[in-house]
Motif scaffolding. Structure first.
Motif, short mmCIF file in Angstrom:
data_model
loop_
_atom_site.label_atom_id
_atom_site.label_comp_id
_atom_site.label_asym_id
_atom_site.label_seq_id
_atom_site.Cartn_x
_atom_site.Cartn_y
_atom_site.Cartn_z
N LYS A 175 31.78 34.45 49.51
CA LYS A 175 31.91 36.34 49.02
C LYS A 175 33.20 35.07 47.38
O LYS A 175 33.98 35.84 47.30
CB LYS A 175 33.18 36.42 49.88
N ASP A 176 33.51 33.90 47.60
CA ASP A 176 34.52 33.68 46.65
C ASP A 176 34.11 33.06 45.52
O ASP A 176 32.53 32.67 45.24
CB ASP A 176 35.55 31.93 46.62
N ALA A 177 34.94 33.92 44.44
CA ALA A 177 34.76 32.94 42.83
C ALA A 177 35.53 32.12 42.53
O ALA A 177 35.28 32.13 40.89
CB ALA A 177 33.88 33.92 42.35
N ALA A 232 30.17 36.34 44.25
CA ALA A 232 30.82 37.20 43.49
C ALA A 232 31.65 37.70 41.68
O ALA A 232 32.09 37.77 41.61
CB ALA A 232 32.45 36.57 44.15
N GLY A 276 28.73 44.45 45.60
CA GLY A 276 29.74 44.45 46.66
C GLY A 276 29.45 44.55 47.84
O GLY A 276 29.63 44.46 48.48
N LEU A 324 27.08 42.47 49.48
CA LEU A 324 28.21 41.77 49.06
C LEU A 324 28.28 41.64 51.03
O LEU A 324 28.41 40.63 51.90
CB LEU A 324 28.55 41.05 47.66
N ILE A 359 36.80 41.04 48.08
CA ILE A 359 36.43 40.17 46.45
C ILE A 359 34.84 41.57 45.56
O ILE A 359 35.32 42.46 44.87
CB ILE A 359 36.03 39.20 46.20
N ALA A 360 34.93 42.20 47.24
CA ALA A 360 33.73 43.33 46.86
C ALA A 360 34.18 44.77 46.77
O ALA A 360 33.64 45.43 46.12
CB ALA A 360 32.92 43.21 48.54
#
Length: 675
Positions: A253-255, A276, A296, A299, A518-519
Motif C-alpha cells: 500500500k505504500d508508494a 499505489a 484504490g 488495492l 492511500i487508497a
C-alpha cells in the motif's frame, strides 16, 4: 480489567461515556469512511475530479483487469514484499546478539546506538542513497563492486545466465537509469536494512526471559543455536508475525520511498511502479480519477485479504489438523496455478514454500533416524568377550576448547553488531561530513573530512528550510497532541465498559486499520477541496489525527484494560464520574505508553511527505520533508547546504528522543507493543 456490560436501561447512568467517543466518530466518519464510500461511488464513473462525470458501470474495473501495467505493479509489490521479509533477518540477528551481551552497560550502549539510525527520517536515507550510493560514475556502490572484484563476478553471472548484458566489463552500472536495475536499487537501498523499531521490539520481548533459563542451558551444555531455537525464537514469534504482516501490507500500500527513489514515473520504463504509485499517476497525471478510484478499491480488497490471511497465520497453532492440511493444499494449488500463468512467480514460490508440511517431514526423519540408530546399534553391538572402545578427553583440553569456542562466538557477536551498526550509521556520517564541504571538496574527497570547514553551509541550510521546519513542527506537535487526546478518550470508552454499540464502533475502527489510507487519497483530495482546506496546514493536522488515532486506540485500549478494576471501583465509591476517573487514574499511569505512542506518531507525521506533496502548493507552507525532496531534485546541487539541511531536519527528532527515551523504552518493555 474486564469491562462491565452496560444494557440500554443503564445508559442513563453512564451517558457521559459516549462523549469520549464523539471526536473519534466525527474524524473517522468524515475523513475515513466518507472518502472510502466516495471512492466506491466514483469508481463507476468516468470522472476527471472536477466537471466531467459519466456513469460507466464496471468499465473501469474491466479496463483495470485488462491493464498489464496494473498487474505488473502488483507483481513488483509482492516481489518487494518477499525481499522485505528477508530483510527482517538482520534486525533479528542484531537483537539476539545484543541480548546475549553479558554486561548490562554494553547492552545499554548498543541500545542507545541503535536508536540513532531510527531518528533519521526514511526519506533522508533514501535521498542519501540516491545521491551517494547509486550514482553511476562515482557512486559508493559501484566503487565497492569494482574494488572488491565482485563486479567481475556479476559480469560472469550475467553471461552465464544470459541476463542480456546488464553488467558489462568496463561499464559502470546505472542503478537508477537502467530499466533492468531500478528494481534491484529499490531492494538494495537502506542496507543492512536494520529497522531500529524492530530491534527495540525484539529486545523488549527478549528481556522477559529469566536469566535462570540461560544458566540452566549452560549447565546442560546447550549450544548457541539451540538457545535461539528453543528459548528465544518461541518467545518472539508473535512479534515476528506482527512485523511480518506490517512489512507485507506496507509494501503493497505504500508508494513514498519508491516515489522518492524512482520518481512518479516509476523509473526508466516504469519498471519500479507499485500499485499505489500507479494509482497516483492515473489520478494526477492522466486525470483519470474514476479509474484511480477503482485501483484504490482493488488495492483495499487485496490488503484486507492479506489481513485475513495474517489472522489465520496467528491462529495456526490452534487449528485442527484437517484445517491445516486444507490450507496447505490450497496454497500448493494456487502456487501451481501461479507458475502456470507466468505471473506473480515470486508469490508462487512463497506459497509453495508455505505449503510444505514441515512438521510431517521433521517427524518422518526423526523416526527414520531412530529406526536406523536401533538397527546399527544391534549390528555393531560388541560381543561378551569384546570391550567397547572408550574415548577419554582430558578436562584441561575440554576446557581449552570451550574457552576458545566462547571467545570466537563472543567476537563474532560483537563483530555482527558493530558491522551492522556501522552500515546503519553510514548515512548519518556522510550527512555530517559533506555538510562541512563546498562542491570542490565534495567531488575531490566526498567521504573524508577535509579543511577548511564550511560552517556557513549550516547557515545557508537554515535559511533555506526554516519556514518548512516551522511548518513541520506545528503539524507534528499539534497532530500528536490531538491524536493522543482523541485516542486515549476512545480507548477509555472501549475498555472501561461494554456500552451499547461499542462492538459495532470497535469493528468499524478495525476495518480502518486494514484499509490502506492511500487508497482513499483521491476522494479525500476532493473532500478537502470542497471544504476549502487544500493548501493549508490545518488539513494535514486533521487528516494526520484522523489516521494516526486508529493505531493509537488499538494500543491504548490494551493499556486501559490492564489497569486493575479495583482502582475504578474505589473511585466510583468516592463519587468520581468518568471524566474524573480518567484524570486521577488513567492519565497518571499512562505516561510510558503515551510516550511510546506519541513518539511513534510524531515521527510518522514528521516523515510524511506523500500527502503534503499532493495537497500543498504554496512553497511557504511546505513541510520540511517535501522541501528537502524539492531541493534534492534541483539540477544544480550545493551538496554542503543540502546535507546540512538533511541534518537540521533530523535534529527535532533527536531532541525528542533525548527527552523521551526513558518513556519510550519503558513503554516497549511493559508491553505497549503487543504481538
Amino acid at each position: 480489567m474486564e469491562g462491565k456490560k452496560i444494557h440500554w436501561k443503564q445508559v442513563g447512568y453512564h451517558w457521559e461515556m459516549y462523549l469520549f467517543i464523539v471526536p473519534t466518530i466525527i474524524l473517522i466518519a468524515l475523513f475515513q469512511y466518507y472518502p472510502a464510500l466516495s471512492g466506491v461511488f466514483h469508481s463507476f464513473y468516468r470522472w476527471n475530479g472536477a466537471d466531467i462525470s459519466e456513469f460507466v458501470g464496471f468499465e473501469n474495473y474491466l479496463k483495470l483487469l485488462k491493464n498489464s501495467d496494473f498487474w505488473r505493479s502488483f507483481e513488483l509489490a509482492f516481489t518487494l514484499g518477499i525481499w522485505n521479509i528477508a530483510k527482517m533477518i538482520p534486525a533479528l540477528a542484531v537483537a539476539v546478539c545484543i541480548h546475549r551481551c553479558r554486561g548490562e552497560f554494553m547492552q545499554l550502549t548498543y541500545r542507545i546506538l541503535f536508536v540513532i539510525p531510527m531518528v533519521i527520517p526514511g526519506l533522508i536515507i533514501v535521498l542519501i542513497w540516491r545521491s551517494f550510493f547509486f550514482e553511476a560514475t562515482a557512486g559508493y556502490l559501484n566503487k565497492f563492486l569494482f574494488s572488491s572484484g565482485l563486479f567481475n563476478v556479476l559480469v560472469w553471472v550475467d553471461h552465464f545466465f544470459n541476463w542480456g548484458g546488464i553488467f558489462k566489463e568496463g561499464n559502470a552500472p546505472a542503478w537508477l537509469g537502467d530499466p533492468n536495475l531500478i528494481v534491484s536499487a529499490c531492494i538494495l537501498w537502506g542496507f543492512p536494512w536494520v529497522g531500529s523499531f524492530a530491534v527495540l521490539t525484539y529486545l523488549a520481548r527478549l528481556q522477559g526471559i529469566p536469566k535462570d533459563i540461560y544458566e540452566a542451558a549452560d549447565v546442560d551444555g546447550v549450544t548457541w543455536w539451540s538457545k535461539f531455537t528453543k528459548i528465544e525464537l518461541p518467545l518472539i514469534t508473535s512479534s515476528i508475525k506482527l512485523l511480518l504482516v506490517f512489512v507485507i501490507i506496507d509494501t503493497i500500500k505504500d508508494a513514498g520511498m519508491i516515489l522518492a527513489l524512482a520518481g512518479i514515473e516509476g523509473g526508466p520504463g516504469g519498471n519500479a511502479t507499485v500499485p499505489a504509485l500507479f494509482m497516483l499517476r492515473k489520478a494526477f497525471i492522466d486525470q483519470e480519477m474514476g479509474f484511480a478510484c477503482a485501483v484504490g478499491i482493488i488495492l483495499t480488497a487485496i490488503v484486507m485479504s492479506l489481513q485475513k490471511m495474517s489472522n489465520i497465520l496467528t491462529m495456526w497453532n490452534d487449528m485442527r489438523e484437517w484445517q491445516k492440511k486444507t490450507i496447505q493444499g490450497a496454497a500448493f494449488a494456487v502456487s501451481i496455478l501461479t507458475f502456470y500463468s507466468g505471473h506473480f512467480r515470486a508469490v508462487g514460490i512463497a506459497l509453495l514454500i508455505a505449503s510444505i508440511p514441515y512438521s510431517d517431514i521433521v517427524f518422518f526423519f526423526r523416526n527414520l533416524k531412530g529406526n536406523l540408530k536401533i538397527v546399527f546399534e544391534k549390528s555393531e553391538a560388541p560381543s561378551h568377550n569384546q570391550k567397547a572402545p572408550v574415548i577419554v578427553i582430558r578436562d584441561d583440553k575440554l576446557k581449552a576448547m570451550n574457552f576458545i569456542t566462547d571467545i570466537l562466538l563472543r567476537g563474532l557477536k560483537h563483530f555482527t553488531i558493530l558491522f551492522v551498526l556501522a552500515m546503519a550509521l553510514m548515512p548519518l556520517y556522510l550527512m555530517v561530513i559533506v555538510s562541512l564541504k563546498d562542491n570542490r571538496q565534495f567531488y575531490f574527497a566526498p567521504a573524508t573530512l577535509t579543511k577548511p570547514f564550511h560552517w556557513e553551509n549550516w547557515v545557508t541550510a537554515y535559511e533555506m528550510i526554516t519556514p518548512s521546519l516551522a511548518n513541520s513542527l506545528v503539524i507534528s506537535i499539534t497532530g500528536t497532541i490531538l491524536t493522543l487526546f482523541v485516542a486515549l478518550c476512545a480507548a477509555y470508552f472501549f475498555a472501561r465498559h461494554k456500552m451499547p454499540m461499542s462492538t459495532f464502533l470497535w469493528n468499524a475502527i478495525l476495518v480502518m486499520m486494514m484499509m490502506p489510507a492511500i487508497a482513499n487519497l483521491i476522494p479525500l483530495f476532493n473532500l478537502l477541496n470542497d471544504m476549502n482546506l487544500l493548501n493549508t496546514l490545518t488539513c494535514l493536522i486533521i487528516v494526520g489525527t484522523s489516521s494516526g488515532q486508529i493505531f493509537a486506540i488499538f494500543v491504548l485500549r490494551s493499556f486501559v484494560e490492564d489497569i486493575p478494576g479495583d482502582l475504578f471501583e474505589a473511585a466510583e465509591i468516592d463519587g468520581a464520574n468518568h471524566f474524573q476517573q480518567m484524570r486521577i487514574i488513567v492519565l497518571p499511569l499512562a505516561g510510558p505508553i503515551l510516550g511510546t505512542v506519541g513518539v511513534m506518531n510524531f515521527i510518522s507525521q514528521w516523515n510524511d511527505f506523500v500527502m503534503p506533496l499532493i495537497v500543498i502548493r504554496d512553497h511557504g507552507k511546505l513541510p520540511v520533508m517535501v522541501q528537502l525532496l524539492r531541493i534534492a531534485g534541483e539540477y544544480i546541487k550545493l551538496w554542503g547546504p543540502l546535507m546540512a539541511g538533511y541534518a537540521l531536519a533530523s535534529i527535532p527528532i533527536i531532541i525528542l528522543f533525548i527527552f523521551t527515551m526513558k518513556l519510550f523504552t519503558k513503554g516497549l518493555t511493559e508491553g505497549a507493543i503487543k504481538g
